[in-house]
Design a protein around this motif. Structure first.
Motif, PDB file in Angstrom:
ATOM      1  N   THR A  19      38.564 -20.565  62.814  1.00  0.00           N
ATOM      2  CA  THR A  19      38.429 -19.310  63.546  1.00  0.00           C
ATOM      3  C   THR A  19      38.355 -18.125  62.599  1.00  0.00           C
ATOM      4  O   THR A  19      37.494 -17.250  62.751  1.00  0.00           O
ATOM      5  CB  THR A  19      39.607 -19.138  64.521  1.00  0.00           C
ATOM      6  N   LEU A  22      34.939 -18.145  60.852  1.00  0.00           N
ATOM      7  CA  LEU A  22      33.844 -17.682  61.709  1.00  0.00           C
ATOM      8  C   LEU A  22      33.884 -16.177  61.922  1.00  0.00           C
ATOM      9  O   LEU A  22      32.841 -15.516  61.915  1.00  0.00           O
ATOM     10  CB  LEU A  22      33.882 -18.399  63.056  1.00  0.00           C
ATOM     11  N   LEU A  25      32.617 -14.627  58.734  1.00  0.00           N
ATOM     12  CA  LEU A  25      31.175 -14.805  58.623  1.00  0.00           C
ATOM     13  C   LEU A  25      30.428 -13.840  59.536  1.00  0.00           C
ATOM     14  O   LEU A  25      29.434 -13.229  59.136  1.00  0.00           O
ATOM     15  CB  LEU A  25      30.826 -16.253  58.974  1.00  0.00           C
ATOM     16  N   PHE A  26      30.908 -13.673  60.753  1.00  0.00           N
ATOM     17  CA  PHE A  26      30.277 -12.736  61.679  1.00  0.00           C
ATOM     18  C   PHE A  26      30.414 -11.306  61.167  1.00  0.00           C
ATOM     19  O   PHE A  26      29.484 -10.504  61.271  1.00  0.00           O
ATOM     20  CB  PHE A  26      30.904 -12.869  63.071  1.00  0.00           C
ATOM     21  N   CYS A  56      24.160 -15.481  58.095  1.00  0.00           N
ATOM     22  CA  CYS A  56      25.532 -15.508  58.617  1.00  0.00           C
ATOM     23  C   CYS A  56      25.548 -15.737  60.125  1.00  0.00           C
ATOM     24  O   CYS A  56      26.329 -16.552  60.623  1.00  0.00           O
ATOM     25  CB  CYS A  56      26.250 -14.198  58.286  1.00  0.00           C
ATOM     26  N   CYS A  60      27.048 -18.963  62.214  1.00  0.00           N
ATOM     27  CA  CYS A  60      27.983 -18.825  63.338  1.00  0.00           C
ATOM     28  C   CYS A  60      27.463 -19.560  64.566  1.00  0.00           C
ATOM     29  O   CYS A  60      28.220 -20.274  65.240  1.00  0.00           O
ATOM     30  CB  CYS A  60      28.201 -17.351  63.669  1.00  0.00           C
TER      31      CYS A  60
END
Length: 73
Positions: A19, A22, A25-26, A56, A60
């Protein structure tokens, strides 16, 4: 009924790490797109930042699709 606490802790740990990864990355994707806006305001090109942002976002989306496929299977 016996609860396997080690397995529960392992699932919690992996879920937490994935989590956070992610979300990071977002966040990198959003940052790349904002650099495009800043570069456009200055009259420059930010091709590398935009490409990185799209990579990215694709990563995701791939992670979410993989998670959904694990739930379905």
């Amino acid at each position: 009924m016996k609860i396997d606490w080690a397995a529960l802790g392992s699932v919690f740990g992996v879920s937490l790490v994935i989590t956070v990864a992610l979300v990071a990355l977002f966040t990198l994707g959003v940052t790349g797109l904002s650099r495009r806006e800043r570069a456009a305001a200055q009259g420059d090109s930010a091709v590398l930042a935009v490409t990185g942002a799209y990579v990215c976002f694709a990563a995701c989306a791939a992670a979410v699709a993989y998670g959904i496929s694990l739930i379905i299977a």
